[in-house]
Design a protein around this motif. Structure first.
Motif, mmCIF file in Angstrom:
data_model
loop_
_atom_site.group_PDB
_atom_site.id
_atom_site.type_symbol
_atom_site.label_atom_id
_atom_site.label_comp_id
_atom_site.label_asym_id
_atom_site.label_seq_id
_atom_site.Cartn_x
_atom_site.Cartn_y
_atom_site.Cartn_z
ATOM 1 N N ASP A 49 1.010 -1.074 -0.075
ATOM 2 C CA ASP A 49 -0.045 -0.040 -0.047
ATOM 3 C C ASP A 49 0.916 1.544 -0.090
ATOM 4 N N MET A 50 0.230 2.383 -0.370
ATOM 5 C CA MET A 50 1.071 3.714 -0.584
ATOM 6 C C MET A 50 1.526 3.981 0.871
ATOM 7 N N PRO A 341 -9.973 -3.946 4.598
ATOM 8 C CA PRO A 341 -9.746 -2.825 5.098
ATOM 9 C C PRO A 341 -8.410 -1.958 4.506
ATOM 10 N N GLY A 342 -8.522 -0.668 4.070
ATOM 11 C CA GLY A 342 -7.409 -0.086 3.547
ATOM 12 C C GLY A 342 -7.943 0.250 2.053
ATOM 13 N N ASN A 343 -8.767 -0.478 1.428
ATOM 14 C CA ASN A 343 -9.068 -0.108 0.330
ATOM 15 C C ASN A 343 -10.298 0.861 0.000
ATOM 16 N N GLU A 344 -10.837 1.043 0.962
ATOM 17 C CA GLU A 344 -12.064 1.999 1.212
ATOM 18 C C GLU A 344 -12.359 3.087 0.020
ATOM 19 N N ARG A 345 -10.985 3.929 0.095
ATOM 20 C CA ARG A 345 -10.954 5.004 -0.826
ATOM 21 C C ARG A 345 -10.979 4.690 -2.045
ATOM 22 N N GLY A 348 -14.349 3.807 -3.094
ATOM 23 C CA GLY A 348 -15.105 4.730 -2.968
ATOM 24 C C GLY A 348 -14.954 5.494 -4.473
ATOM 25 N N ASN A 352 -18.123 6.483 -6.900
ATOM 26 C CA ASN A 352 -18.548 7.693 -7.225
ATOM 27 C C ASN A 352 -18.603 7.991 -8.595
ATOM 28 N N SER A 355 -21.456 6.329 -10.112
ATOM 29 C CA SER A 355 -22.657 7.479 -9.652
ATOM 30 C C SER A 355 -22.743 8.455 -10.660
ATOM 31 N N GLU A 356 -21.661 9.207 -10.917
ATOM 32 C CA GLU A 356 -21.687 10.374 -12.077
ATOM 33 C C GLU A 356 -22.257 9.910 -13.437
ATOM 34 N N GLY A 358 -24.829 7.564 -13.542
ATOM 35 C CA GLY A 358 -26.096 7.221 -13.466
ATOM 36 C C GLY A 358 -26.391 5.711 -13.196
ATOM 37 N N VAL A 359 -25.419 5.184 -13.042
ATOM 38 C CA VAL A 359 -25.178 3.553 -12.853
ATOM 39 C C VAL A 359 -25.947 3.391 -11.379
ATOM 40 N N GLU A 360 -26.800 2.277 -11.196
ATOM 41 C CA GLU A 360 -27.226 1.871 -9.910
ATOM 42 C C GLU A 360 -26.080 1.061 -9.250
#
Lengths: 561, 561
Positions: A49-50, A341-345, A348, A352, A355-356, A358-360
């Motif tokens: 990880d970074m 754990p650690g991959n949330e960002r 995300g 997002n 989401s932009e 318009g995908v469910e």
């Protein structure tokens, strides 16, 4: 059983996987103290990880202890084909060069890895279930267990000092979709045949309090979801979760959709499965070239990248077009996976971006569309009772998992001890006893080089990431005086300091001033001059931009030729 | 209400906080197109991470749009004292220099920040609740809401084109422990007095499906837990969650323990609370000097570092002794906080270190010991119904939150639109319409410098972290030929290449060979020479270590003097 007065002892030491999740590698030994014959179980990787390992490709266990005792190592056993159990094979096997045993599907994956690394396929020997392999004082049987990849196995390791069960990764699944179901009877029989001295046991899900659920329990939910989706259906999971690939593909088929697998890791896994004959009843899929022509409502993509990995299919689809496929409003994207754990960002970001468009987006929805491949707490307790081992040694977990698992065992009256990487346990007597500690590092695969985690290489990279970097060059001429003024080059630092001043100009001005006033003694001494120049850089940087950069000083001395 | 034919318009544009959680900054404007008078609501920060912003101290909104229109900006309103709403004030206020309005507790925090930055306390004007402040065409009232910090407020913004409610951060808590309770009647009255044109609304918890719970609901659980703990009790939460500090301290007192606050941020928050008179009924605490002498079973520490921050009290206690306090087997450590996505690994490190010490670790346990400070989905729906605004514009959320919140509104027949940072919305008519888009960046506070996120500075640092760095220096003498051979220095790269060769030696050999065979034309041209040397470095590095490092080339030309 070996009498207690025997000078021989039975030892266990994790090299990786105990004190972390990933990078599994466990040593067993039997024989006279410090002359035990050894076997190695699993050679896994962990992922960088970074924060702690930027730019690193893979994290490997530190096998230097084993390399120092190579004449005592007889064989390597791989329990199953997940990367955290087999991934280090092509990178570390050349340091060991011992026979590797595995079941056919695992062997197929391993041989692929060996071949890619230019190593011999033949290092890996294919073994069947419940067939003893005799190596040194050990007799090892592969005992099928249910997990999320075909042919997962526990190991039944017979030694003169007793029988050990090394659980590998497992869950209690009567219907695991791929691979063999969990079978109490098999383990009962093993314990009846010979008492179990020690159970080395998977601790991943020790904090999950309800019994684990079968892979087969989510198929209906998935079919329902897919049937109700209007546009294209996309699902992501780990490529190595072959059970899920099948569950998803079957659910897609049941909902009347053509199924297309996207992503290199996924195709590789399916190819290995088909070649080893293990995936014969796998649903037929279409190629991406075929998929492009199928109406969105009739298509399901199963793609890599459930953890938001930037180069995987999921992230590419979230960003834009990928191999001719493009998501749009009304499509549905399912994460049939847990978030590591650690991959949330990273996840995300993908969510997002989708989401932009318009995908469910549908997540695992509290277990509706995902089950774990590991045994939960009540399942672990069940296995303890089933085997009634003299001792339980928790493995495959962070410290908190191992400790909790040990607590469960001792609460039930079974001996236990927390043994993290490098702690050697003597299993010979009735009570497991710590009999050695070896400082274990980790090894980084960095490009094509192996680098020790404590070598300072990665530490320097982290420092440059945090502090930026300045190079100062100066030339000292034949008679020991500065030729011209020092130059500064910077990377990763703000160009402008206090009051809008150019940072490099300010720095070069102060360096020139220092050099101009420095005595010949300092100019003559590389070490002193370097230290002094570094001090100037750090001081000016602190004043101008409030940071202390990493500094490289290059002093060129012209020789009087 | 302004007639539709009026040339004046009412606009809204987020600079930060819409499309991310954190860094809140929202602009409202009223007046003729492109000559609107402007106000700014909140000036928050976001927090950096190693993946995308290594070494950065804080992330600030990009206010360049506002700086370019400074003559039109009349005032700044801060809704409450959380860092994501007030944190950018000392860093960005010098670029704006406009009056800042805040309630007393928020003002106390803000003044502390201004003072630390060497700025005037007087920039901040203290305002009372429900008292209109007239600025330009706006009349702004602070409307108390419940949240997790005292004196949180929504803003009721009256304009010639209608009344706007800007929710700020809020929850529907009848008993929030600190600050005012949520009061339906106040908002009902505002809507009755004048119809609500637009509700700009917190979207943080739009995916939480059950109604939010009161801060007061966890006090009993906490007391129970603390009573049953045997050794020292330690609890961590956000220092800025003043409500939780009080809940925890009261629960500790109820369990018969002395309470000690540890951590700089925590003490600061409590001091601001005491000074502004807002925390008068706060439980008495002991100093750490006093705490050292109190028996473990009678002591409770409330500490910073709920997110595993390395320098905070939690991490220090997990590593070893901190200010004379040391945890040991039998102590209990409670996380009375949620894990912010991305912090899992840091928190995991603290948990495992505590586990190694034998400390009992208790997490928020599914809401038993933590409640959120934001309104959940049913609460949002309640507020929509209460205010019946013409439009709901979701704010304070990532894209997925904004989109989901907009969907709730439109499903209920209320106009809505997803407006992320830089999207300007015209609120004048019946329907919110996008009327502009400005590319918004982010600004990094890096040491003491402000750096644009897209300036390449941080990109270079990330590249050095991933790829390492090589400096090549060479000297070209007066007549244009190489003086000696090029030197290479590396940082963050493996010392050894293929076949055990020294990487720098190999590199210098190949560089010397290149320079030896390079024509005078290349040696004479800095750009060409630099490019060629870079190419050699990358090629050799790829062959030897499988990586392409970042490269700095320094060419020193001796001039014929």
């Amino acid at each position: 059983m070996a009498p207690k007065t025997s000078p021989d002892r039975l030892i266990y030491m994790p090299l990786g996987g105990a004190g972390e999740i990933g990078m599994n590698a466990y040593i067993y030994g039997y024989g006279p103290k410090d002359r035990e014959r050894l076997i190695l179980v699993d050679m896994g990787v962990a992922f960088p990880d970074m924060d702690s390992s930027p730019g690193v490709d893979l994290i490997l266990p530190d096998i230097s202890w084993l390399v120092d005792r190579l004449d005592r190592l007889d064989a390597i056993f791989i329990t199953h084909g997940h990367e955290d159990h087999i991934g280090a094979l092509p990178h570390l096997w050349p340091l060991l060069k011992k026979p590797v045993y595995a079941r056919p599907f695992t062997a197929a994956l391993g041989r692929g890895k060996m071949e890619e690394a230019g190593l011999s396929r033949d290092a890996i020997r294919v073994v069947g279930p419940m067939t003893p392999i005799e190596v040194g004082p050990f007799s090892v049987q592969y005992v099928p267990v249910s997990h999320s990849i075909p042919e997962s196995a526990a190991l039944c390791i017979d030694t003169p000092a007793g029988r050990i069960i090394h659980s590998g990764d497992f869950k209690l699944d009567p219907n695991p979709v791929v691979g063999e179901p969990w079978d109490d009877k098999v383990f009962e029989a093993l314990a009846k045949e010979r008492p179990i001295k020690a159970l080395m046991c998977d601790s991943t899900n020790v904090f999950s309090k309800s019994p684990g659920r079968s892979e087969s329990s989510i198929g209906g939910n998935l079919s329902e979801l897919i049937k109700n989706a209007s546009g294209m259906m996309v699902a992501t999971t780990f490529a190595s979760n072959v059970a899920r690939l099948k569950t998803l593909a079957e659910a897609g088929k049941a909902a009347g959709r053509s199924v297309c697998f996207l992503g290199r890791a996924m195709r590789k896994m399916i190819t290995a499965g088909e070649e080893s004959g293990i995936l014969q009843r796998f649903p037929k899929s279409v190629t991406v070239e075929e998929a492009v022509d199928i109406p969105r409502g009739n298509l399901m993509l199963i793609v890599t990248g459930s953890q938001g990995e930037r180069r995987a299919a999921s992230a590419q689809l979230a960003r834009g077009k990928y191999l001719g496929m493009e998501l749009r409003e009304g499509d549905t994207f399912l994460f049939s996976s847990r978030t590591i754990p650690g991959n949330e960002r990273d996840i995300g970001r993908v969510v997002n971006q989708l989401s932009e468009k318009g995908v469910e987006i549908v997540d695992e929805s509290g277990g509706l569309y995902h089950v774990s491949g590991h045994a939960n707490r009540p399942d672990l307790e069940h296995v303890h009772r089933l085997l009634l081992p003299d001792m339980v040694i928790p493995m495959h977990g962070e410290h908190r998992h191992l400790r909790e698992h040990a607590k469960i065992a001792t609460d039930a009256g079974i001996q236990s001890v927390v043994a993290t990487n490098g702690i050697m346990i003597d299993l010979t007597g009735d009570v497991p006893g710590v009999c050695g500690y070896f400082q274990m590092g980790r090894v980084y695969l960095d490009g094509t080089a192996l680098v020790g985690a404590m070598d300072g290489v990665i530490r320097d990279r982290i420092r440059m990431a945090l502090n930026g970097h300045v190079t100062v060059t100066m030339i000292v001429d034949e008679d020991g005086s500065a030729l011209g003024e020092p130059w500064a080059d910077m990377m990763g630092l703000p160009p402008t300091g206090k009051g809008g001043r150019d940072f490099v100009e300010t720095l070069e001005g102060d360096l020139a001033e220092f050099v101009g006033s420095a005595g010949r003694k300092i100019l003559a001494d590389d070490d002193k001059l370097e230290e002094a120049l570094k001090r100037v850089v750090r001081q000016v940087a602190m004043e101008e931009i409030g940071k202390k950069p990493e500094v490289t000083i290059v002093i060129s001395r012209l020789s009087a030729e």
